[in-house]
Design a protein around this motif. Sequence first.
Motif, PDB file in Angstrom:
ATOM      1  N   ILE A 168     -47.724  40.036  17.103  1.00 52.50           N
ATOM      2  CA  ILE A 168     -46.944  41.253  16.934  1.00 52.50           C
ATOM      3  C   ILE A 168     -46.627  41.364  15.448  1.00 52.50           C
ATOM      4  CG2 ILE A 168     -44.728  42.376  17.360  1.00 52.50           C
ATOM      5  CD1 ILE A 168     -44.684  40.999  20.088  1.00 52.50           C
ATOM      6  N   ILE A 169     -46.935  42.495  14.844  1.00 49.54           N
ATOM      7  CA  ILE A 169     -46.608  42.720  13.440  1.00 49.54           C
ATOM      8  C   ILE A 169     -45.187  43.259  13.374  1.00 49.54           C
ATOM      9  CG2 ILE A 169     -47.244  43.972  11.351  1.00 49.54           C
ATOM     10  CD1 ILE A 169     -50.111  44.132  12.520  1.00 49.54           C
ATOM     11  N   ASP A 170     -44.324  42.552  12.656  1.00 49.03           N
ATOM     12  CA  ASP A 170     -42.897  42.878  12.597  1.00 49.03           C
ATOM     13  C   ASP A 170     -42.547  43.406  11.206  1.00 49.03           C
ATOM     14  OD1 ASP A 170     -40.201  43.080  12.991  1.00 49.03           O
ATOM     15  OD2 ASP A 170     -39.843  40.944  13.288  1.00 49.03           O
ATOM     16  N   ILE A 171     -42.345  44.734  11.106  1.00 51.65           N
ATOM     17  CA  ILE A 171     -41.961  45.362   9.841  1.00 51.65           C
ATOM     18  C   ILE A 171     -40.442  45.260   9.735  1.00 51.65           C
ATOM     19  CG2 ILE A 171     -42.210  47.403   8.376  1.00 51.65           C
ATOM     20  CD1 ILE A 171     -44.880  46.314   9.382  1.00 51.65           C
ATOM     21  N   ILE A 172     -39.944  44.240   9.056  1.00 53.36           N
ATOM     22  CA  ILE A 172     -38.534  43.903   9.237  1.00 53.36           C
ATOM     23  C   ILE A 172     -37.560  44.745   8.424  1.00 53.36           C
ATOM     24  CG2 ILE A 172     -39.078  41.548   9.913  1.00 53.36           C
ATOM     25  CD1 ILE A 172     -38.072  40.655   7.181  1.00 53.36           C
ATOM     26  N   THR A 173     -38.031  45.516   7.450  1.00 55.94           N
ATOM     27  CA  THR A 173     -37.074  46.339   6.704  1.00 55.94           C
ATOM     28  C   THR A 173     -37.779  47.474   5.985  1.00 55.94           C
ATOM     29  OG1 THR A 173     -35.245  46.284   5.113  1.00 55.94           O
ATOM     30  CG2 THR A 173     -37.181  44.988   4.574  1.00 55.94           C
ATOM     31  N   ASP A 174     -37.065  48.581   5.771  1.00 56.93           N
ATOM     32  CA  ASP A 174     -37.602  49.671   4.950  1.00 56.93           C
ATOM     33  C   ASP A 174     -37.003  49.642   3.550  1.00 56.93           C
ATOM     34  OD1 ASP A 174     -35.052  50.390   5.603  1.00 56.93           O
ATOM     35  OD2 ASP A 174     -35.551  52.398   6.335  1.00 56.93           O
ATOM     36  N   SER A 175     -35.993  48.784   3.330  1.00 60.86           N
ATOM     37  CA  SER A 175     -35.379  48.657   2.001  1.00 60.86           C
ATOM     38  C   SER A 175     -34.515  47.413   1.970  1.00 60.86           C
ATOM     39  CB  SER A 175     -34.532  49.881   1.668  1.00 60.86           C
ATOM     40  OG  SER A 175     -33.352  49.896   2.458  1.00 60.86           O
ATOM     41  N   ILE A 176     -34.235  46.921   0.776  1.00 64.73           N
ATOM     42  CA  ILE A 176     -33.355  45.765   0.639  1.00 64.73           C
ATOM     43  C   ILE A 176     -31.952  46.102   1.132  1.00 64.73           C
ATOM     44  CG2 ILE A 176     -32.245  44.210  -1.009  1.00 64.73           C
ATOM     45  CD1 ILE A 176     -35.132  43.525  -0.440  1.00 64.73           C
ATOM     46  N   ASN A 177     -31.487  47.331   0.864  1.00 64.97           N
ATOM     47  CA  ASN A 177     -30.157  47.731   1.337  1.00 64.97           C
ATOM     48  C   ASN A 177     -30.062  47.631   2.855  1.00 64.97           C
ATOM     49  OD1 ASN A 177     -29.013  48.226  -1.156  1.00 64.97           O
ATOM     50  ND2 ASN A 177     -29.539  50.399  -1.185  1.00 64.97           N
ATOM     51  N   THR A 178     -31.101  48.106   3.548  1.00 58.69           N
ATOM     52  CA  THR A 178     -31.118  48.022   5.005  1.00 58.69           C
ATOM     53  C   THR A 178     -31.114  46.573   5.458  1.00 58.69           C
ATOM     54  OG1 THR A 178     -32.309  50.117   5.192  1.00 58.69           O
ATOM     55  CG2 THR A 178     -32.387  48.650   7.093  1.00 58.69           C
ATOM     56  N   PHE A 179     -31.931  45.757   4.803  1.00 57.74           N
ATOM     57  CA  PHE A 179     -32.021  44.332   5.146  1.00 57.74           C
ATOM     58  C   PHE A 179     -30.655  43.665   5.006  1.00 57.74           C
ATOM     59  CE2 PHE A 179     -32.626  39.879   4.221  1.00 57.74           C
ATOM     60  CZ  PHE A 179     -33.665  39.487   5.053  1.00 57.74           C
ATOM     61  N   VAL A 180     -29.987  43.884   3.873  1.00 63.10           N
ATOM     62  CA  VAL A 180     -28.694  43.244   3.613  1.00 63.10           C
ATOM     63  C   VAL A 180     -27.638  43.738   4.601  1.00 63.10           C
ATOM     64  CG1 VAL A 180     -26.814  43.066   1.943  1.00 63.10           C
ATOM     65  CG2 VAL A 180     -29.184  42.745   1.195  1.00 63.10           C
ATOM     66  N   THR A 181     -27.631  45.047   4.864  1.00 63.12           N
ATOM     67  CA  THR A 181     -26.644  45.608   5.800  1.00 63.12           C
ATOM     68  C   THR A 181     -26.817  45.024   7.193  1.00 63.12           C
ATOM     69  OG1 THR A 181     -26.529  47.682   4.549  1.00 63.12           O
ATOM     70  CG2 THR A 181     -25.766  47.732   6.830  1.00 63.12           C
ATOM     71  N   ARG A 182     -28.060  44.985   7.658  1.00 57.30           N
ATOM     72  CA  ARG A 182     -28.325  44.447   8.998  1.00 57.30           C
ATOM     73  C   ARG A 182     -27.962  42.972   9.085  1.00 57.30           C
ATOM     74  NH1 ARG A 182     -34.330  46.926  10.463  1.00 57.30           N
ATOM     75  NH2 ARG A 182     -33.650  49.053  10.995  1.00 57.30           N
ATOM     76  N   HIS A 183     -28.368  42.200   8.082  1.00 59.86           N
ATOM     77  CA  HIS A 183     -28.132  40.767   8.147  1.00 59.86           C
ATOM     78  C   HIS A 183     -26.661  40.421   7.952  1.00 59.86           C
ATOM     79  CE1 HIS A 183     -32.481  40.434   8.158  1.00 59.86           C
ATOM     80  NE2 HIS A 183     -32.349  39.145   8.405  1.00 59.86           N
ATOM     81  N   ASN A 184     -25.932  41.235   7.236  1.00 61.84           N
ATOM     82  CA  ASN A 184     -24.490  41.021   7.154  1.00 61.84           C
ATOM     83  C   ASN A 184     -23.856  41.217   8.528  1.00 61.84           C
ATOM     84  OD1 ASN A 184     -21.915  40.656   5.802  1.00 61.84           O
ATOM     85  ND2 ASN A 184     -21.606  42.848   6.097  1.00 61.84           N
ATOM     86  N   HIS A 185     -24.311  42.243   9.251  1.00 63.93           N
ATOM     87  CA  HIS A 185     -23.812  42.473  10.614  1.00 63.93           C
ATOM     88  C   HIS A 185     -24.195  41.324  11.533  1.00 63.93           C
ATOM     89  CE1 HIS A 185     -22.819  44.458  14.352  1.00 63.93           C
ATOM     90  NE2 HIS A 185     -24.082  44.400  14.753  1.00 63.93           N
ATOM     91  N   TRP A 186     -25.457  40.890  11.441  1.00 64.34           N
ATOM     92  CA  TRP A 186     -25.912  39.796  12.306  1.00 64.34           C
ATOM     93  C   TRP A 186     -25.214  38.487  11.956  1.00 64.34           C
ATOM     94  CZ3 TRP A 186     -31.649  41.521  11.462  1.00 64.34           C
ATOM     95  CH2 TRP A 186     -31.896  42.649  12.246  1.00 64.34           C
ATOM     96  N   ALA A 187     -24.878  38.284  10.672  1.00 64.79           N
ATOM     97  CA  ALA A 187     -24.143  37.084  10.268  1.00 64.79           C
ATOM     98  C   ALA A 187     -22.775  37.047  10.951  1.00 64.79           C
ATOM     99  CB  ALA A 187     -23.988  37.041   8.748  1.00 64.79           C
TER     100      ALA A 187
END
Length: 289
Positions: A168-187
């Motif tokens: 499965i190809i996993d496109i994990i983010t469309d931007s660093i801002n999105t990545f940081v926001t999501r991972h802060n929530h998941w943290a």
Amino acid sequence: MAESLDIIILTYNEEKNIEACLKSTLPLNSNIYIVDSGSTDNTLAICRKFTGNIFDHPFENYAAQRNWALANLPLQGTWIFNVDADHRISEELALELNAILSTQTDADLNGFLISRRTIFMDKWIKHGGHYPTYHANMFRRGYGSCEDKLYDQHFLVNGRTKILKGDIIDIITDSINTFVTRHNHWATLEAQYQFAKKNKPDSTELIQPKFWGNPMQRRRYLKNKYESFPLFVRPVIYFLIRYFIKLGFLDGKTGFVFHFLQGFWFRMMIDIKVYELQKTDSKPDELKA
């Protein structure tokens, strides 16, 4: 005798991802089910071009949404394949699944472990122990469910599983801002789980940690070992192992950004949030408000 396939996709404002995801499923002869949680963009209009099986259900968390879908959708297929909107079915996986579905599988085979191929800033992250990473996304109808966890949920399969070669190809983010926001929530979610876990043993309905088990059980075993190390020390050790011993540096500059953010910063944020919860819990009751 050929076997049938149902694909379940969860959506919420996924207009940037959903069309490519749905197009990647076309080589599979499958019934597609969309479970949306109130999208306000063009997600549903795009979905209607591919399927009429669109259902709305309020979102509580990923585990609850996935288990609601398994329990309430009018599923008909022999097999259920759980796909995220930012996933793509690789050509190799589609060919492999079509070959499997064209014949009758062994009666005791109830699930398939499929690796994710992480794409970060248009680069495939191949090193640092990040590939292959297996998940039981596909299982026989009636023989699978999702762990009841707020973060890092895996699918549980009742019975024998088999590892597939396709990804499965996993496109994990469309931007660093999105990545940081999501991972802060998941943290935050992971910190809450780890903090609560101190006083409550893991349920038997979670994947059981086994070093000599399947790849998911081994990964859970190693994760539990990681959690036994002291706060603030474990992210440093983990990053050094991942980046140097497991050759994460071979992923280049983009790989450094990924391994630093996902392998160090994210885990340090979890520890900081666990520490905050511990500090709050140690206060006298009259000071906790």
